[in-house]
Motif scaffolding. Sequence first.
Motif, PDB file in Angstrom:
ATOM      1  N   ILE A   1       3.343   6.208  -2.526  1.00 50.59           N
ATOM      2  CA  ILE A   1       4.377   7.114  -2.185  1.00 50.59           C
ATOM      3  C   ILE A   1       4.633   7.356  -3.808  1.00 50.59           C
ATOM      4  O   ILE A   1       4.909   8.665  -4.217  1.00 50.59           O
ATOM      5  N   LEU A   2       4.789   6.445  -4.837  1.00 50.17           N
ATOM      6  CA  LEU A   2       5.134   6.652  -5.973  1.00 50.17           C
ATOM      7  C   LEU A   2       3.795   7.585  -6.748  1.00 50.17           C
ATOM      8  O   LEU A   2       4.401   8.628  -7.407  1.00 50.17           O
TER       9      LEU A   2
ATOM     10  N   CYS B   1      10.716   4.735   0.931  1.00 48.10           N
ATOM     11  CA  CYS B   1       9.423   5.485   1.436  1.00 48.10           C
ATOM     12  C   CYS B   1       9.705   6.647   2.276  1.00 48.10           C
ATOM     13  O   CYS B   1       9.398   7.609   2.317  1.00 48.10           O
ATOM     14  N   GLY B   2      10.581   6.172   3.382  1.00 52.69           N
ATOM     15  CA  GLY B   2      10.962   7.144   4.323  1.00 52.69           C
ATOM     16  C   GLY B   2      11.752   8.034   3.799  1.00 52.69           C
ATOM     17  O   GLY B   2      11.418   9.261   4.194  1.00 52.69           O
TER      18      GLY B   2
ATOM     19  N   ILE C   1       0.868  -1.319   0.097  1.00 55.36           N
ATOM     20  CA  ILE C   1       0.032  -0.066  -0.002  1.00 55.36           C
ATOM     21  C   ILE C   1       0.933   1.212   0.047  1.00 55.36           C
ATOM     22  O   ILE C   1       0.538   2.129  -0.693  1.00 55.36           O
ATOM     23  N   VAL C   2       1.774   1.250   0.902  1.00 58.38           N
ATOM     24  CA  VAL C   2       2.650   2.541   1.061  1.00 58.38           C
ATOM     25  C   VAL C   2       3.457   2.824  -0.202  1.00 58.38           C
ATOM     26  O   VAL C   2       3.487   3.911  -0.704  1.00 58.38           O
TER      27      VAL C   2
ATOM     28  N   ALA D   1      13.469   8.956  -8.585  1.00 57.28           N
ATOM     29  CA  ALA D   1      13.125   8.174  -7.464  1.00 57.28           C
ATOM     30  C   ALA D   1      12.457   6.563  -7.854  1.00 57.28           C
ATOM     31  O   ALA D   1      12.788   5.558  -7.300  1.00 57.28           O
ATOM     32  N   ARG D   2      11.796   6.865  -8.897  1.00 53.53           N
ATOM     33  CA  ARG D   2      11.065   5.414  -9.623  1.00 53.53           C
ATOM     34  C   ARG D   2      12.329   4.680  -9.917  1.00 53.53           C
ATOM     35  O   ARG D   2      12.399   3.361  -9.795  1.00 53.53           O
TER      36      ARG D   2
END
Length: 337
Positions: A98-99, A189-190, A93-94, A113-114
Motif C-alpha cells: 500500500i505504501l 490499509c483498508g 506484504i500488504v 498517510a506515511r
Amino acid sequence: MTITATAPRAAAYRGKLRWWTELPLIAVVYGLYSGARLLVRGDVDDAVDTGADILHFEQLTHLDPERWFNHLFTEHAFLGVPADFAYASLHYIVTPSILVWLWLRRPTHYRQARTWLLISTLIGLIGFTLVPTAPPRLLPGAHGFIDTMAQYGSYGWWGTDASAPRGLGHLTNQYAAMPSLHVGWSLWCGIMLFRYGRNVVVRTLGVLYPLTTALVVMGTANHYLMDAAAGVATMGVGFLLAAPALRLVDRVQARVTGAIAARRGKSGGQTVVASNVANGANAAGGAKVANGANGANGAGGAKVPSPRTVPVPDDADRDPGAPGGNAAGRGERSRMS
C-alpha cells in the motif's frame, strides 16, 4: 468569470519526495518495532496476569468472542490453515504494498498517510513497553485456548513461537499483544484502499481486509478483542497527531533552509559587492581616459605626438626649394637676391 483551482501534478509533487530518505525512515521505524518486541519482554507472570485480567473483563461485559472463533479455527482446518498463513504473512506484504502504491499513484497523499502509519506504530511500541500482555494462546490451559499456529505448524514455515519461522522464536517477543498492530495496520490499509481506490473491488477489499484481520487474530488465539480495539484506538491517535507532526517538521525544515540560505547569501553578497567595486573602478578609469582623449581632440584638433614621432622643422630651417616650403620665405629670398 469562473476561476478553477487545480491540484498540483503528481509528477511535480513526487519530485519533492526522495526514496533514499523514505526507505531508511521506514526501515528505522520497523527496526524500532522489531527491537522493542525483542528487548522489552517484560515479566512473564505480569504479562500472563494482564492477559487474564483482559479476558475476565471481556467475560464480565459479554464481549469475549475470541474463544468461539478459536474453537472454530481449530476444528476446521480449511479455516485455521488460511488464517495462520494470513496472520504470519499479510501484514508484511500488504502494508508495504500500500505504501508503494500510494508513492506511485497517490503521491500527494503519501506523506500524510506515511506519517500517520509511522506515528501509530511508535504508539504501539509504547504500549508493548508499558503493558506487556500474554496472548490467549499463552494463558494456562484452564482458559481453553488452542494455539492454531502450533496445531497447523506442519503446513507453514512457522513454529510454536507466534509467526516466527522455526528456530527463530527467540527473535520475537510473544508478550506484545496490547495493542494489536495487526489490526491497526490492516485498518490503515483498508482506509487507504477505500479512500483512494477507483473501483468497487478495491474499495470492497478495503472494507474486508481489516474485518478479516480482526477475526484472524482472535481465531488464532494471538489477540483479544480488547487488543483489536486498542489497535483501532492507536490508529485514531496516530491520525490526530499526523498533521501537527508534519507542520512541526515543515517549520523546522523551513528554519534550517532559511538559515542555510541566509548564510550562503551573506557570503555570496560580499563576493558580489567586491566584484562590483572592482568593475566600477575599471569602468570609471576607462571613462576618464576616454573622456580625456576626446577632450584633447576636441579642443586643439591636434593629435598628441607619440614618443616615436619625428619633429617637423620650422619654416626658417626648411630648404626653400624643398617641396612644401613656405611661399613667403621663397619670396623674401628672391628680393634679397
